[in-house]
Design an enzyme around this catalytic site. Structure first.
Site, PDB file in Angstrom:
ATOM      1  N   HIS A 117      21.304  -8.614  14.153  1.00  0.00           N
ATOM      2  CA  HIS A 117      19.858  -8.480  13.949  1.00  0.00           C
ATOM      3  C   HIS A 117      19.159  -8.052  15.225  1.00  0.00           C
ATOM      4  O   HIS A 117      17.953  -8.249  15.382  1.00  0.00           O
ATOM      5  CB  HIS A 117      19.263  -9.807  13.427  1.00  0.00           C
ATOM      6  CG  HIS A 117      19.755 -10.134  12.051  1.00  0.00           C
ATOM      7  ND1 HIS A 117      19.514 -11.345  11.448  1.00  0.00           N
ATOM      8  CD2 HIS A 117      20.490  -9.426  11.164  1.00  0.00           C
ATOM      9  CE1 HIS A 117      20.072 -11.350  10.241  1.00  0.00           C
ATOM     10  NE2 HIS A 117      20.680 -10.195  10.050  1.00  0.00           N
ATOM     11  N   CYS A 152       2.644   4.441  27.910  1.00  0.00           N
ATOM     12  CA  CYS A 152       1.714   5.311  27.160  1.00  0.00           C
ATOM     13  C   CYS A 152       0.503   4.538  26.661  1.00  0.00           C
ATOM     14  O   CYS A 152      -0.379   5.086  26.004  1.00  0.00           O
ATOM     15  CB  CYS A 152       2.448   5.943  25.965  1.00  0.00           C
ATOM     16  SG  CYS A 152       2.738   4.782  24.615  1.00  0.00           S
ATOM     17  N   GLY A 190      26.079 -22.675  11.483  1.00  0.00           N
ATOM     18  CA  GLY A 190      24.615 -22.735  11.593  1.00  0.00           C
ATOM     19  C   GLY A 190      23.874 -21.637  10.865  1.00  0.00           C
ATOM     20  O   GLY A 190      22.864 -21.136  11.347  1.00  0.00           O
TER      21      GLY A 190
HETATM   22  N1  APR Z   1      24.001 -27.469  13.705  1.00  0.00           N
HETATM   23  C1  APR Z   1      24.476 -26.791  12.636  1.00  0.00           C
HETATM   24  N2  APR Z   1      23.684 -26.280  11.666  1.00  0.00           N
HETATM   25  C2  APR Z   1      22.365 -26.473  11.796  1.00  0.00           C
HETATM   26  C3  APR Z   1      21.782 -27.183  12.886  1.00  0.00           C
HETATM   27  C4  APR Z   1      22.668 -27.688  13.869  1.00  0.00           C
HETATM   28  N3  APR Z   1      22.220 -28.369  14.935  1.00  0.00           N
HETATM   29  N4  APR Z   1      20.432 -27.203  12.718  1.00  0.00           N
HETATM   30  C5  APR Z   1      20.176 -26.521  11.576  1.00  0.00           C
HETATM   31  N5  APR Z   1      21.325 -26.106  11.013  1.00  0.00           N
HETATM   32  C6  APR Z   1      21.519 -25.307   9.807  1.00  0.00           C
HETATM   33  C7  APR Z   1      20.456 -25.467   8.758  1.00  0.00           C
HETATM   34  O1  APR Z   1      20.835 -26.515   7.875  1.00  0.00           O
HETATM   35  C8  APR Z   1      20.474 -24.113   8.050  1.00  0.00           C
HETATM   36  O2  APR Z   1      21.361 -24.115   6.945  1.00  0.00           O
HETATM   37  O3  APR Z   1      21.453 -23.945  10.216  1.00  0.00           O
HETATM   38  C9  APR Z   1      21.021 -23.152   9.109  1.00  0.00           C
HETATM   39  C10 APR Z   1      19.980 -22.190   9.624  1.00  0.00           C
HETATM   40  O4  APR Z   1      19.631 -21.363   8.553  1.00  0.00           O
HETATM   41  P1  APR Z   1      18.452 -20.313   8.754  1.00  0.00           P
HETATM   42  O5  APR Z   1      17.306 -20.968   9.419  1.00  0.00           O
HETATM   43  O6  APR Z   1      18.253 -19.643   7.418  1.00  0.00           O
HETATM   44  O7  APR Z   1      19.029 -19.269   9.796  1.00  0.00           O
HETATM   45  P2  APR Z   1      19.944 -18.011   9.513  1.00  0.00           P
HETATM   46  O8  APR Z   1      20.969 -18.309   8.473  1.00  0.00           O
HETATM   47  O9  APR Z   1      20.413 -17.547  10.839  1.00  0.00           O
HETATM   48  O10 APR Z   1      18.891 -16.936   8.929  1.00  0.00           O
HETATM   49  C11 APR Z   1      19.354 -15.619   8.754  1.00  0.00           C
HETATM   50  O11 APR Z   1      17.135 -14.869   8.254  1.00  0.00           O
HETATM   51  O12 APR Z   1      14.890 -14.859   8.697  1.00  0.00           O
HETATM   52  C12 APR Z   1      16.057 -14.163   8.868  1.00  0.00           C
HETATM   53  O13 APR Z   1      16.504 -12.679  10.608  1.00  0.00           O
HETATM   54  C13 APR Z   1      16.371 -14.044  10.335  1.00  0.00           C
HETATM   55  O14 APR Z   1      18.541 -14.036  11.394  1.00  0.00           O
HETATM   56  C14 APR Z   1      17.716 -14.746  10.472  1.00  0.00           C
HETATM   57  C15 APR Z   1      18.269 -14.654   9.064  1.00  0.00           C
HETATM   58 ZN    ZN Z   2       4.755   3.791  24.948  1.00  0.00          ZN
END
Ligand code: APR
Ligand code: ZN
Length: 247
Positions: A117, A152, A190
């Site tokens: 991303h 710019c 995560g």
């Molecule tokens: N350890 C492990 N897992 C964790 C922890 C932790 N300390 N804290 C939170 N989580 C888990 C949550 O339960 C959740 O399922 O991590 C996950 C995070 O999920 P999202 O917030 O949806 O993140 P992600 O999967 O990276 O999102 C994907 O969505 O909004 C877009 O571009 C953005 O890259 C992002 C993409």
């Molecule tokens: Zn510029």
């Protein structure tokens, strides 16, 4: 014990691929997007992270990005990042494909990091293509909203991250897909695994015969496809796994 089972699979891995999401940086102080306290529980992702809203009003984007950017720029790797770097160093992981844009995998010593991303550490002017460090732009947000291009004067300065509505960086995607096809172990850490094409990676790895391991604080839609699911904090679970594997 699921941690021991995960360690056993990763110990024997030679072409392991990790896919990380916001959860791996949560213990570095960077809020996740979904799950409790997630960014999308406060803001509508379409409004604050889509290209059309950005082009319509860069200030709205930067008002949210200002806080998140400050936290991300000040964040340091946690033991989970470092454990993944150790697993790469010991030859179990070939690469870390990450959905995160915080740069913490690189800071923690991972060498082969695929940023699906993009990176939040660089800002690019959409008018003239001039690039600046995100930290430079962050420094002037209190007096310049939206920030202006130093070359710019344009107001469409955007971090080099993927917003909703724009294609993902193809080279990164192709590289991650190729590694997923060759993977013997796919370690997802995560991520809620609801955003594609990142969430295609474990599917591709499974189809190629890889064993899927999920380390996450909450259940994910892929849990029933996983050989091992470890529910917990990556900053605690990953070091445990790395310690069981040893050098
Ligand atoms: N350890 C492990 N897992 C964790 C922890 C932790 N300390 N804290 C939170 N989580 C888990 C949550 O339960 C959740 O399922 O991590 C996950 C995070 O999920 P999202 O917030 O949806 O993140 P992600 O999967 O990276 O999102 C994907 O969505 O909004 C877009 O571009 C953005 O890259 C992002 C993409
Ligand atoms: Zn510029």
């Amino acid at each position: 014990m699921t941690v021991a089972r995960a360690a056993e699979l990763i110990r024997n891995a030679r072409r392991g691929l990790a896919l990380t999401g916001a959860g791996v940086s949560a213990e570095s102080g960077i809020p996740t997007f979904r799950g409790e306290g997630g960014l999308w529980t406060q803001y509508d992702p379409v409004k604050v992270a889509s290209i059309e809203y950005f082009m319509a009003d860069p200030s709205a984007y930067w008002k949210v990005s200002k806080d998140r950017g400050r936290v991300a720029l000040a964040a340091s790797p946690n033991p989970g990042h470092r454990a993944l770097a150790a697993l790469e160093a010991s030859g179990r992981l070939v690469a870390v494909a990450t959905q995160n844009t915080d740069g913490l995998h690189q800071d923690s010593g991972s060498h082969n990091v695929i940023e699906l991303h993009g990176s939040g550490r660089t800002v690019m002017c959409l008018d003239c293509g001039n690039r600046e460090a995100r930290s430079e732009v962050q420094a002037r947000l209190d007096v310049e909203m939206p920030p202006r291009c130093t070359l710019c004067g344009g107001i469409f300065l955007k971090p080099t991250v993927v917003l909703f509505g724009v294609p993902l960086p193809q080279p990164a995607i192709q590289q991650a897909f190729a590694l997923a096809r060759e993977a013997d172990v796919m370690l997802v850490v995560g991520s809620s695994l609801v955003v594609y094409p990142a969430a295609d990676l474990p599917l591709i790895a499974l189809r190629s015969g890889a064993q899927l391991i999920v380390v996450n604080a909450e259940p994910t839609p892929f849990d029933e496809l996983a050989t091992v699911v470890v529910q917990g904090k990556s900053g605690e679970v990953l070091p445990e796994i790395a310690a069981l594997i040893g050098g």
